[in-house]
Design a protein around this motif. Sequence first.
Motif, short mmCIF file in Angstrom:
data_model
loop_
_atom_site.label_atom_id
_atom_site.label_comp_id
_atom_site.label_asym_id
_atom_site.label_seq_id
_atom_site.Cartn_x
_atom_site.Cartn_y
_atom_site.Cartn_z
N LEU A 117 0.75 -1.11 -0.13
CA LEU A 117 -0.07 0.46 0.24
C LEU A 117 1.52 1.21 0.50
N LEU A 118 2.05 1.49 1.19
CA LEU A 118 2.26 2.57 1.02
C LEU A 118 3.35 2.84 -0.12
N ALA A 119 4.15 1.20 -1.01
CA ALA A 119 4.90 1.54 -2.17
C ALA A 119 3.86 2.46 -3.14
N GLY A 120 2.22 2.38 -2.85
CA GLY A 120 2.52 2.27 -4.46
C GLY A 120 1.20 4.12 -3.88
N LEU A 166 7.90 8.78 1.77
CA LEU A 166 8.69 9.62 2.56
C LEU A 166 8.92 10.78 2.99
N CYS A 167 8.70 11.57 3.90
CA CYS A 167 9.44 12.93 3.41
C CYS A 167 10.32 12.09 4.73
N ALA A 168 12.07 13.43 4.18
CA ALA A 168 13.40 13.34 4.88
C ALA A 168 12.76 14.87 6.32
N THR A 169 12.45 15.86 5.92
CA THR A 169 12.47 16.94 6.73
C THR A 169 10.18 17.62 7.10
N HIS A 170 9.95 17.18 7.89
CA HIS A 170 8.78 18.45 8.19
C HIS A 170 8.90 19.42 9.01
N LYS A 171 8.24 20.60 8.26
CA LYS A 171 9.40 21.59 8.91
C LYS A 171 10.28 22.22 9.00
N GLY A 172 11.15 22.03 8.09
CA GLY A 172 12.43 21.70 8.82
C GLY A 172 13.10 21.28 9.39
N SER A 182 9.49 10.46 8.09
CA SER A 182 7.45 10.11 8.23
C SER A 182 7.43 9.73 7.00
N GLN A 183 6.37 8.95 7.32
CA GLN A 183 5.65 8.32 6.34
C GLN A 183 4.05 9.25 5.89
N TYR A 184 3.59 8.82 5.12
CA TYR A 184 2.23 9.50 4.42
C TYR A 184 1.55 8.81 3.39
N TYR A 185 0.49 8.43 3.55
CA TYR A 185 -0.34 8.19 3.33
C TYR A 185 -1.61 8.03 2.09
N THR A 186 -1.87 8.57 0.82
CA THR A 186 -3.08 9.24 0.67
C THR A 186 -3.61 8.64 -0.12
N THR A 187 -4.86 8.69 0.16
CA THR A 187 -5.64 8.10 -1.11
C THR A 187 -7.27 8.66 -1.15
N THR A 188 -8.59 8.49 -2.25
CA THR A 188 -9.35 9.42 -2.12
C THR A 188 -10.63 8.65 -1.66
N SER A 189 -10.46 7.34 -1.13
CA SER A 189 -11.26 6.30 -0.93
C SER A 189 -11.12 6.70 1.22
N LEU A 213 -5.08 -0.16 10.37
CA LEU A 213 -3.86 -1.39 9.87
C LEU A 213 -2.11 -0.87 10.56
N VAL A 214 -2.74 0.08 10.55
CA VAL A 214 -1.34 0.92 11.05
C VAL A 214 -0.88 0.14 12.33
N ILE A 215 -2.67 0.77 12.99
CA ILE A 215 -2.28 0.90 14.99
C ILE A 215 -2.21 -0.72 15.28
N SER A 216 -2.82 -1.76 13.74
CA SER A 216 -3.29 -3.02 14.74
C SER A 216 -1.35 -3.51 14.60
N LEU A 217 -0.53 -2.63 13.71
CA LEU A 217 0.80 -3.04 13.66
C LEU A 217 1.79 -3.00 15.09
N GLY A 218 1.03 -1.93 15.49
CA GLY A 218 1.83 -0.87 16.53
C GLY A 218 2.79 0.33 16.27
#
Length: 171
Positions: A131-134, A138-144, A149-156, A166-171
């Motif tokens: 899912l994440l590969a698709g 991955l962001c190396a910086t956030h607000k400088g 950090s990994q982000y996931y984007t979907t329209t659903s 799913l992420v929470i279930s994996l800790g």
Amino acid sequence: DMEFFELPPGEGNGSSVHVERVNMHDWAELMGWFLSEGSCTYNEATSSYQVKLFQSYTVNRENCDRIEALLNRLPWAWCVTERDNGRLAYTIGVKQLAKYMSQFGRCDEKYIPEYFFDLSPSIRTTLLEALLAGDGRLCATHKGKRQSSQYYTTTSKRLSHDVERLVISLG
């Protein structure tokens, strides 16, 4: 834990390929790619049955390699066609698979099947990684500040909530 996914049989005329079960890790990866980068055509009237996965070869060559390795492990024949700007379309033209995948709808209707949440962490991790590969980044910086950090984007909306679960279930 499930070692294999049992794909429901297809009905009526169509592709002569019928597969009863698929390795569960391969199935989880296929579902991850399909939910993030796939589409499905299932039309009895025109006998059109296709599951497609899309990926840009020029931008994500590693993802193309991963998809091709997965498709080579799966029991169905597949082909790849190039579209505009190095965008590849991987196609499996099997009625049984297309019928199953058609339940997930279009991009804004997709969701993770409930049974995945009861599977082992290693299978859920395989699903999440695809899912994440698709649709992730991955962001190396956030607000400088330097951080990973990994982000996931979907329209659903439903898939968004499912990925969070799913992420929470994996800790």
